[in-house]
Design an enzyme around this catalytic site. Structure first.
Site, mmCIF file in Angstrom:
data_model
loop_
_atom_site.group_PDB
_atom_site.id
_atom_site.type_symbol
_atom_site.label_atom_id
_atom_site.label_comp_id
_atom_site.label_asym_id
_atom_site.label_seq_id
_atom_site.Cartn_x
_atom_site.Cartn_y
_atom_site.Cartn_z
ATOM 1 N N ASP A 195 0.878 -1.173 0.000
ATOM 2 C CA ASP A 195 0.000 0.000 0.000
ATOM 3 C C ASP A 195 0.915 1.223 0.000
ATOM 4 O OD1 ASP A 195 -1.597 2.176 0.622
ATOM 5 O OD2 ASP A 195 -2.907 1.045 1.960
ATOM 6 N N LYS A 221 -3.889 12.144 -1.549
ATOM 7 C CA LYS A 221 -2.903 12.682 -0.592
ATOM 8 C C LYS A 221 -1.839 13.470 -1.367
ATOM 9 C CE LYS A 221 -3.500 8.619 2.405
ATOM 10 N NZ LYS A 221 -4.304 9.147 3.495
HETATM 11 C C1 LIG Z 1 -2.273 3.513 4.103
HETATM 12 C C2 LIG Z 1 -3.665 3.846 3.726
HETATM 13 N N1 LIG Z 1 -4.386 2.994 2.982
HETATM 14 C C3 LIG Z 1 -5.657 3.283 2.612
HETATM 15 C C4 LIG Z 1 -6.259 4.464 3.004
HETATM 16 C C5 LIG Z 1 -7.665 4.804 2.647
HETATM 17 O O1 LIG Z 1 -8.247 3.999 1.714
HETATM 18 P P1 LIG Z 1 -9.517 4.512 0.889
HETATM 19 O O2 LIG Z 1 -8.997 5.442 -0.164
HETATM 20 O O3 LIG Z 1 -10.121 3.288 0.359
HETATM 21 O O4 LIG Z 1 -10.409 5.273 1.816
HETATM 22 C C6 LIG Z 1 -5.538 5.373 3.764
HETATM 23 C C7 LIG Z 1 -6.203 6.638 4.166
HETATM 24 O O5 LIG Z 1 -5.686 7.490 4.796
HETATM 25 C C8 LIG Z 1 -4.230 5.056 4.145
HETATM 26 O O6 LIG Z 1 -3.535 5.899 4.906
#
Ligand SMILES: Cc1ncc(COP(=O)(O)O)c(C=O)c1O
Length: 410
Positions: A195, A221
Site C-alpha cells: 500500500d 494525498k
Molecule cells: C495507508 C492507507 N491505505 C488506505 C487508506 C484509505 O483507503 P480509501 O482510499 O479506500 O479510503 C488510507 C487513508 O488514509 C491510508 O492511509
C-alpha cells in the site's frame, strides 16, 4: 542545526524545486501541513473540470465517452502514475478506492497461491488494510494473521500466501525497505502487496526493479487528486494473465459493449475495472498529476528529508518540553513525509492549531500529525508551525471545551 527563521529562509532560497509551489492554490492565512491527508488543489484542475463540465458533459454528453477520451481515462491516468512508482505504463490502472483495489488484489493473489492459506500483515497499519484482508480471509477460507514488525520475517512460513504491507506507516511515518522486504517475502515463497498511499509523490519508487508483485494507493494525498479521488493499482506483468478477482463488472469484460451474458475477462490491467468510473474525479486527478511534470523525484525526496528534519530539530528544541513525544523515526531516511507527535491532549491541541490557521491532523488516541508535502511546503512554513505550536502550548490555548468537542472527521 536550524536555529532561526532566516536559516529556514536560506534553505528555501537554495531549494531547486521551490517554484513548484506556484502550481498550487494556496489558501490565504493558512499554513497547510496536511497534504498527507488531502493535498492542496493544483491550479491545473479547475480549468480542466470547467472544460469537462461545460463542454464535454454539458454539450458532448454521452458522445464524450468516445470523443473526449473518457473511456480510456483509467488507463491514461494509470500511465501517469506508473512513472511515479517505477512501473510500466500498461501495468497500472486507476479505479475505485484503495480499499476496493486491495480487496481485488488480495482475493486474486490468494488464487495465485492455492497451496497456501495465510495473509500476513503488520500490527498498526492503516485499519482499512486489515479490515479488507480480514474480509477476504473470511470469504475465502484463508486466515488473516498480524504480527509486530520485528517478527515479520520469522512469521513468513510456508503457509503464507501473501504479505500485505503499508510502505509508510500512517501514524509514525516509518518507511519500510520495499526492496528488502519484497525479496524476503518472495524468498519464502510468498507474494507481496504494497500500500503506497503515503509514499507515492514524495519519493522515488521502483516497483518493477524491486520485484514487487502488487501495489495499491490513493489519489488524494500527495498526488493532490482531490477529495475521494480514485485509487491506483499495480499488478506485475507476470501475474496479469492469471489474475482473477471476484469484482467482475462489465467494464472488466473483454468486450463490454457486446453485452454478453457471461463474463470473459479483458486482457492485462483492464480486467481490474469493475463499474463506471467517476469521470469528474478521474479527470481532476489527471490534471492534478501535471504538477509532477518535469519533477525529479530524488530532489523531491531530498526536500522531504530536509523539511521533516527541520521540524524534528525544532520540535526537540521547542516542543518536547510541553509534554510531546516524538513518535516518528529520528533518522530522516527512515521517515516518510510526515512527523507525528504524541500528547494526551492531542485532539484539543490540533483544534486549537487549526483555529490559528495551522492545519495538520489528529489520529486517535493521542497523535498530532504534520505532513510536509514537498511540492509546496517551505522551510519557513515548518518554522512558523513550530512557533504556533509553541505559543498554543505555552498559553494552554487548547484547554477549552470548544476544542475538546469531537467532530465526525478528525
Ligand atoms: C495507508 C492507507 N491505505 C488506505 C487508506 C484509505 O483507503 P480509501 O482510499 O479506500 O479510503 C488510507 C487513508 O488514509 C491510508 O492511509
Amino acid at each position: 542545526m536550524i536555529a532561526t527563521r532566516d536559516d529556514c529562509l536560506a534553505l528555501d532560497t537554495r531549494d531547486s524545486i521551490a517554484h513548484l509551489r506556484d502550481r498550487f492554490v494556496l489558501p490565504a492565512g493558512i499554513n497547510y501541513l496536511d497534504g498527507n491527508s488531502l493535498g492542496l488543489l493544483p491550479k491545473s484542475v479547475a480549468p480542466r473540470l470547467k472544460q469537462a463540465i461545460e463542454h464535454e458533459w454539458a454539450q458532448g454528453l454521452i458522445r464524450s465517452w468516445n470523443d473526449a477520451g473518457w473511456y480510456r481515462a483509467p488507463q491514461r491516468v494509470g500511465a501517469k502514475i506508473a512513472k511515479l512508482i517505477g512501473a510500466g505504463a500498461a501495468n497500472v490502472i486507476v479505479t475505485d478506492s484503495t480499499s476496493v483495489d486491495l480487496f481485488k488484489v488480495l482475493a486474486a493473489a490468494l488464487r495465485l497461491h492455492p497451496g497456501r492459506s495465510k495473509i500476513l500483515a503488520l500490527n498498526g497499519d492503516f485499519p482499512t488494510d486489515a479490515y479488507i484482508a480480514g474480509g477476504v480471509a473470511r470469504f475465502s477460507g484463508a486466515r488473516f494473521v498480524r504480527v509486530d514488525a520485528n517478527d515479520l520475517i520469522a512469521a513468513i512460513d510456508d503457509d503464507v500466501a501473501i504479505v500485505s504491507l503499508t510502505h509508510v506507516n500512517y501514524k509514525s511515518g516509518l518507511v519500510h525497505d520495499l526492496r528488502a522486504l519484497t525479496q524476503a517475502a518472495q524468498a519464502k515463497g510468498a507474494l507481496i502487496v504494497w500500500d503506497l498511499s503515503h509514499s507515492t509523490g514524495i519519493m522515488p519508487l521502483s516497483l518493477e526493479a524491486d520485484g514487487a508483485d502488487f501495489a495499491v494507493g490513493c489519489g488524494y494525498k500527495y498526488l493532490n487528486g482531490g477529495p475521494g479521488a480514485p485509487a491506483y493499482v499495480f499488478v506485475a506483468e507476470r501475474h496479469q494473465e492469471k489474475f482473477d478477482h471476484p469484482l467482475n463488472g462489465w467494464l472488466g469484460h473483454a468486450d463490454p459493449f457486446a453485452f454478453a451474458g457471461d463474463f470473459a475477462p479483458a486482457q492485462g490491467m483492464d480486467k481490474l475495472l469493475t463499474g463506471t468510473p467517476p469521470i469528474l474525479s478521474l479527470l481532476a486527478l489527471d490534471a492534478a498529476l501535471d504538477a509532477f511534470d518535469g519533477v525529479d523525484m530524488h530532489t523531491v525526496r531530498a526536500k522531504v528529508e530536509s523539511l521533516t528534519q527541520t521540524f524534528v530539530e525544532l520540535a526537540e528544541e521547542r516542543l518536547l518540553r510541553h509534554g510531546f513525544d516524538l513518535i516518528s523515526p529520528r533518522a530522516a531516511k527512515m521517515r516518510g513525509g510526515q512527523v507525528s507527535l504524541a500528547h494526551p491532549e492531542g485532539y484539543a491541541i490540533m483544534q486549537a492549531l487549526i483555529a490559528r490557521g495551522l492545519i495538520g491532523d489528529y489520529r486517535a488516541p493521542d497523535i498530532v500529525r504534520f505532513g510536509f508535502a514537498p511540492l509546496y511546503t517551505r522551510h519557513i512554513d515548518v518554522f512558523d508551525a513550530v512557533a504556533v505550536i509553541d505559543d498554543v502550548m505555552t498559553a494552554r490555548a487548547w484547554d477549552t471545551p470548544q476544542f475538546k468537542a469531537r467532530k465526525a472527521v478528525t
